[in-house]
Design a protein around this motif. Structure first.
Motif, mmCIF file in Angstrom:
data_model
loop_
_atom_site.group_PDB
_atom_site.id
_atom_site.type_symbol
_atom_site.label_atom_id
_atom_site.label_comp_id
_atom_site.label_asym_id
_atom_site.label_seq_id
_atom_site.Cartn_x
_atom_site.Cartn_y
_atom_site.Cartn_z
ATOM 1 N N SER A 178 -26.069 61.535 21.490
ATOM 2 C CA SER A 178 -26.173 62.734 20.657
ATOM 3 C C SER A 178 -26.794 62.404 19.308
ATOM 4 O O SER A 178 -27.712 63.084 18.832
ATOM 5 C CB SER A 178 -24.787 63.362 20.466
ATOM 6 O OG SER A 178 -24.250 63.781 21.703
ATOM 7 N N VAL A 179 -26.305 61.338 18.673
ATOM 8 C CA VAL A 179 -26.837 60.945 17.371
ATOM 9 C C VAL A 179 -28.302 60.524 17.495
ATOM 10 O O VAL A 179 -29.117 60.765 16.599
ATOM 11 C CB VAL A 179 -25.991 59.804 16.774
ATOM 12 C CG1 VAL A 179 -26.600 59.305 15.463
ATOM 13 C CG2 VAL A 179 -24.555 60.264 16.528
ATOM 14 N N GLY B 170 -27.970 63.408 6.699
ATOM 15 C CA GLY B 170 -27.729 63.096 8.106
ATOM 16 C C GLY B 170 -26.455 63.727 8.639
ATOM 17 O O GLY B 170 -26.440 64.321 9.725
ATOM 18 N N GLU B 171 -25.376 63.621 7.889
ATOM 19 C CA GLU B 171 -24.105 64.188 8.333
ATOM 20 C C GLU B 171 -24.200 65.709 8.469
ATOM 21 O O GLU B 171 -23.713 66.283 9.448
ATOM 22 C CB GLU B 171 -22.992 63.819 7.350
ATOM 23 C CG GLU B 171 -21.620 64.347 7.756
ATOM 24 C CD GLU B 171 -20.526 63.875 6.812
ATOM 25 O OE1 GLU B 171 -19.582 64.658 6.587
ATOM 26 O OE2 GLU B 171 -20.612 62.736 6.303
ATOM 27 N N LEU C 242 -23.784 55.588 13.038
ATOM 28 C CA LEU C 242 -24.735 55.065 14.009
ATOM 29 C C LEU C 242 -26.192 55.317 13.609
ATOM 30 O O LEU C 242 -27.103 54.679 14.149
ATOM 31 C CB LEU C 242 -24.487 55.701 15.387
ATOM 32 C CG LEU C 242 -23.137 55.430 16.054
ATOM 33 C CD1 LEU C 242 -22.972 56.314 17.283
ATOM 34 C CD2 LEU C 242 -23.020 53.965 16.450
ATOM 35 N N LEU C 243 -26.419 56.227 12.670
ATOM 36 C CA LEU C 243 -27.782 56.677 12.385
ATOM 37 C C LEU C 243 -28.701 55.578 11.856
ATOM 38 O O LEU C 243 -29.791 55.374 12.392
ATOM 39 C CB LEU C 243 -27.745 57.825 11.370
ATOM 40 C CG LEU C 243 -27.825 59.249 11.915
ATOM 41 C CD1 LEU C 243 -27.728 60.251 10.768
ATOM 42 C CD2 LEU C 243 -29.100 59.465 12.708
ATOM 43 N N GLN C 244 -28.285 54.879 10.806
ATOM 44 C CA GLN C 244 -29.187 53.922 10.161
ATOM 45 C C GLN C 244 -29.613 52.780 11.083
ATOM 46 O O GLN C 244 -30.805 52.445 11.144
ATOM 47 C CB GLN C 244 -28.553 53.392 8.869
ATOM 48 C CG GLN C 244 -28.317 54.453 7.800
ATOM 49 C CD GLN C 244 -29.606 55.031 7.218
ATOM 50 O OE1 GLN C 244 -30.674 54.435 7.331
ATOM 51 N NE2 GLN C 244 -29.515 56.206 6.616
ATOM 52 N N LEU D 256 -33.717 51.405 12.808
ATOM 53 C CA LEU D 256 -34.341 50.101 13.054
ATOM 54 C C LEU D 256 -34.909 50.040 14.464
ATOM 55 O O LEU D 256 -36.026 49.561 14.684
ATOM 56 C CB LEU D 256 -33.312 48.981 12.858
ATOM 57 C CG LEU D 256 -32.858 48.668 11.434
ATOM 58 C CD1 LEU D 256 -31.765 47.603 11.474
ATOM 59 C CD2 LEU D 256 -34.032 48.205 10.589
ATOM 60 N N CYS D 257 -34.131 50.533 15.409
ATOM 61 C CA CYS D 257 -34.557 50.497 16.809
ATOM 62 C C CYS D 257 -35.762 51.402 17.042
ATOM 63 O O CYS D 257 -36.725 51.008 17.698
ATOM 64 C CB CYS D 257 -33.396 50.912 17.710
ATOM 65 S SG CYS D 257 -33.753 50.728 19.467
#
Length: 413
Positions: A249-250, A310-311, A328-330, A334-335
């Motif tokens: 979801s994120v 983000g939240e 989990l966002l930050q 990177l990925c």
């Protein structure tokens, strides 16, 4: 009939603007379909059926595309005609449709009808894409941008109206297909035919040659997409369905970096090919450096936006239950940044006709993600998926960067 006036190319800036606007509009409308069907349905059956159709569509799309367009738009020596590219795309679309239809019969169960309808819709979209390749070869991505905007808006409106009237998912998808076919024949085919002949003509020998040439890039694309899939599967096995669901979801927000990067460099693929053909290694390296810098800027900007909003964005989409997973966002950024880089260098190497090297780099990423996922998910929890994907992609990307520099050096010498 070819129109010389239509062949006058737009500037790179205009092409990027139109193509980016079209791509963003189309993807936003496609994403909104899931929201619409969930809101307009009495239960969740239709939402689940559409999700399944889209999942099978994600298998169908790379097989049907067969990575032909990157090869097409960088074909400055006219190894193949646009007639042959169009014909080859029709063949790959038909074969992919047959293969995915068989899979759907086994996997879709009661959702077979909407899945098959969605595959027909995606077939029309895939054919339109190869016509956009013709547009791009002549510097007229404004045509493609207008087409993508029209596809996105009309397909979404058709779906909303028909689904609202009938509450039948299959009929609503058929309405989307009708809009795509109208745009295909009334707009894209007419515009592309003003640039070059697009009558599908190809011999079996030519089709076989194109299939062999593009196969390493197709396999590479599958392996590249599978890296994150493997990491997520490890998360599912080690932490369960809820952990995977919250992570997925994120991830819908974090994917914006990869999409934005592709909108920057896709319109430039023809320019990369021109610089390579001229032997302008300095210009080629400078353009590669600019794209790499742009990805860094995009990643930094999105990271700041996520830090601030983000939240709020995730809560707006998924409700307050998602708040514990904002952390989990930050790492996901990177990925996705690493994903953007590896796809970019894959396309550069395809432009440089280094297909074997593309495959080697992606094999490295795919192999690396297995031990990385096992170790990092144990150590970092769900964030281990992002770290494993980022490191695996970085390893493969380093190989691709090396092969790119080597190919440019050989071209210079």
């Amino acid at each position: 009939m070819v129109d010389e006036a239509a062949r006058q190319p737009k500037s790179i800036k205009q092409n990027m603007m139109w193509y980016s606007a079209g791509s963003v509009t189309y993807l936003a409308c496609q994403w909104f379909l899931s929201v619409v069907v969930a809101r307009m349905s009495a239960g969740f059956d239709d939402a689940g059926a559409l999700a399944l159709a889209m999942a099978i569509g994600n298998i169908f799309t790379p097989l049907a595309y067969y990575n032909t367009r990157t090869y097409q738009v960088s074909d400055l020596k006219n190894e193949y005609t646009n007639e042959q590219y169009v014909a080859f795309r029709i063949v790959t679309t038909f074969l992919a449709f047959c293969a995915c239809s068989v899979y759907a019969v086994v996997a879709a169960g009661l959702s077979l009808a909407p899945v098959l309808a969605f595959l027909v819709y995606k077939s029309a979209v895939v054919i339109i894409d190869i016509l956009h390749g013709v547009d791009q070869r002549y510097g007229r991505l404004d045509y493609a941008g207008v087409s993508l905007i029209a596809q996105g808006i009309t397909s979404l409106l058709a779906f909303i109206v028909v689904f609202g009237l009938t509450q039948n998912l299959t009929v609503a998808i058929c309405a989307m297909t009708a809009t795509a076919l109208i745009i295909l024949f009334a707009f894209d085919a007419r515009r592309a035919s003003r640039l070059d002949s697009i009558a599908p003509r190809i011999t079996l020998q030519t089709a076989r040659k194109l299939a062999v040439v593009c196969l390493p890039a197709v396999v590479s694309g599958v392996l590249c997409s599978a890296v994150v899939t493997v990491a997520r599967q490890f998360l599912y096995s080690m932490a369960g369905e809820a952990a995977l669901g919250s992570y997925a979801s994120v991830a819908t927000l974090a994917a914006i970096v990869q999409m934005a990067a592709s909108y920057i460099y896709n319109p430039l693929l023809g320019t990369f090919a021109e610089l390579s053909l001229k032997g302008d290694s300095r210009g080629l390296l400078a353009l590669i450096a600019k794209v790499c810098a742009a990805i860094v800027v995009i990643t930094a900007a999105v990271s700041l936006l996520f830090l601030l909003f983000g939240e709020f964005g995730l809560t707006l989409l998924f409700g307050e239950k998602i708040i514990p997973y904002v952390y989990l966002l930050q790492p996901m950024l990177l990925c996705t940044a690493a994903t953007a880089y590896i796809w970019f260098f894959m396309d550069v190497l395809i432009v440089l006709r280094r297909m074997k090297e593309v495959l080697i780099g992606n094999v490295v990423s795919f192999v690396a993600v297995f031990p990385l996922s096992w170790g990092l998910i144990q150590w970092c929890g769900p964030n281990g998926v992002s770290f494993a994907g980022a490191i695996a992609y970085a390893a493969g990307c380093l190989m691709l960067v090396y092969y790119t520099l080597r190919a440019i050096k050989k071209g210079r010498s």
